[in-house]
Scaffold this motif. Structure first.
Motif, PDB file in Angstrom:
ATOM      1  N   ASP A  23       0.796  -1.225   0.000  1.00  0.00           N
ATOM      2  CA  ASP A  23       0.000   0.000   0.000  1.00  0.00           C
ATOM      3  C   ASP A  23       0.832   1.279   0.000  1.00  0.00           C
ATOM      4  N   VAL A  24       2.151   1.162  -0.025  1.00  0.00           N
ATOM      5  CA  VAL A  24       2.994   2.362   0.026  1.00  0.00           C
ATOM      6  C   VAL A  24       3.967   2.372  -1.150  1.00  0.00           C
ATOM      7  N   TYR A 118      10.760   2.159   1.894  1.00  0.00           N
ATOM      8  CA  TYR A 118       9.326   2.434   1.762  1.00  0.00           C
ATOM      9  C   TYR A 118       9.016   3.829   2.275  1.00  0.00           C
ATOM     10  N   THR A 120       6.505   6.370   4.001  1.00  0.00           N
ATOM     11  CA  THR A 120       5.316   6.613   4.811  1.00  0.00           C
ATOM     12  C   THR A 120       5.683   7.578   5.928  1.00  0.00           C
ATOM     13  N   HIS A 130       9.473   1.032   9.552  1.00  0.00           N
ATOM     14  CA  HIS A 130       8.089   1.506   9.443  1.00  0.00           C
ATOM     15  C   HIS A 130       7.090   0.514  10.025  1.00  0.00           C
TER      16      HIS A 130
END
Length: 209
Positions: A23-24, A118, A120, A130
Motif C-alpha cells: 500500500d505504500v 518504503y 510513509t 516503518h
C-alpha cells in the motif's frame, strides 16, 4: 531521463505494524541499478516517477553518488502525495562472489542494510523501521478468496489500459470467478457453523443465568 517505477518523523521505532508494503510507494535499489540510475564509480542525477494506476503520479529527483564504489550517498527530493520530502540516505557496496558489487541502502532509522526503502509518514525507511508487513501475512482464507474475486472482476472489466477479455479467455476468467465465489461461500458457511458449534457447547440445559 525520466524513470518510471511500478507500484514503491522523529526516528523512533513504532511498537506495532501500521500497514502493508503493497500500500505504500517504494524505492528498490536493484530496480534502480537495472534502469541505469545506480552506476558504480559514477554520480548520476535522474528523475523517477511512480506508476500508481491513478491520475496522481508522484515523482522524485535522485542524486546517487557512487564515486567511491564501496560507499555512496543518495539525495532524494520528492513530491509525494502528502508532502515534499528532502532526504539523504547512505549506500553501501558489498563485493559479491561473482566479482561484482551488490549495493544496499542503509536505513536512516535502524542503520541496517536493505534493498528496498518504503515511503510513509514523510520519509523513506526500511520495512522494519516503518513496521510494515506483507498483505499475505494478514490475510485470512476468506480475505484471500475475496481478494481473488476482486482481481478476477477487474480482469473481466478491463483495467490499467488492458482491454476486456473476449472469447475463451473471458469464459475461463468467468469460470475461475465462479469458483472463487463458491470458495468464499464455503469458507463463510464453515466459519458460521463453527461459531454455532462453539455457542452450543457453551449452553448448558437448565441453566437460565
Amino acid at each position: 531521463m525520466e524513470v518510471i517505477m511500478g507500484g514503491i518523523g522523529s526516528g523512533a521505532l513504532r511498537s506495532r505494524h501500521v500497514g502493508d508494503v503493497e500500500d505504500v510507494l517504494a524505492l528498490d535499489i536493484r530496480v534502480l541499478r537495472r534502469l541505469g540510475v545506480v552506476r558504480p564509480g559514477e554520480c548520476v542525477i535522474d528523475t523517477i516517477c511512480w506508476s500508481t494506476g491513478g491520475h496522481e503520479r508522484p515523482q522524485a529527483r535522485l542524486r546517487i553518488d557512487l564515486s567511491d564504489s564501496a560507499r555512496g550517498m543518495m539525495a532524494i527530493t520528492a513530491h509525494m502525495p502528502d508532502d515534499a520530502v528532502t532526504q539523504r540516505i547512505a549506500i553501501e557496496g558489498i563485493a559479491s562472489g561473482f566479482g561484482g558489487i551488490r549495493y544496499y541502502f542503509l536505513c536512516p532509522v535502524t542503520g541496517q542494510r536493505c534493498e528496498i526503502l518504503y515511503y510513509t509518514d514523510g520519509r523513506f525507511a526500511s520495512r522494519h523501521a516503518h513496521r510494515l508487513t506483507y498483505a499475505s501475512q494478514n490475510m485470512t482464507d476468506l480475505t484471500r478468496a475475496h481478494r481473488r474475486i476482486i482481481m478476477l472482476r477487474r480482469r473481466l472489466e478491463g483495467s490499467k489500459g488492458r482491454p476486456r477479455p473476449k472469447g475463451r479467455k473471458r469464459a475461463g476468467i468467468i469460470d475461475r470467478l465462479n469458483e472463487a465465489r463458491s470458495e468464499a461461500r464455503n469458507i463463510w458457511r464453515d466459519r458460521l457453523r463453527k461459531q454455532m458449534d462453539r455457542s452450543d457447547s457453551r449452553w448448558i440445559p437448565g441453566d437460565r443465568r
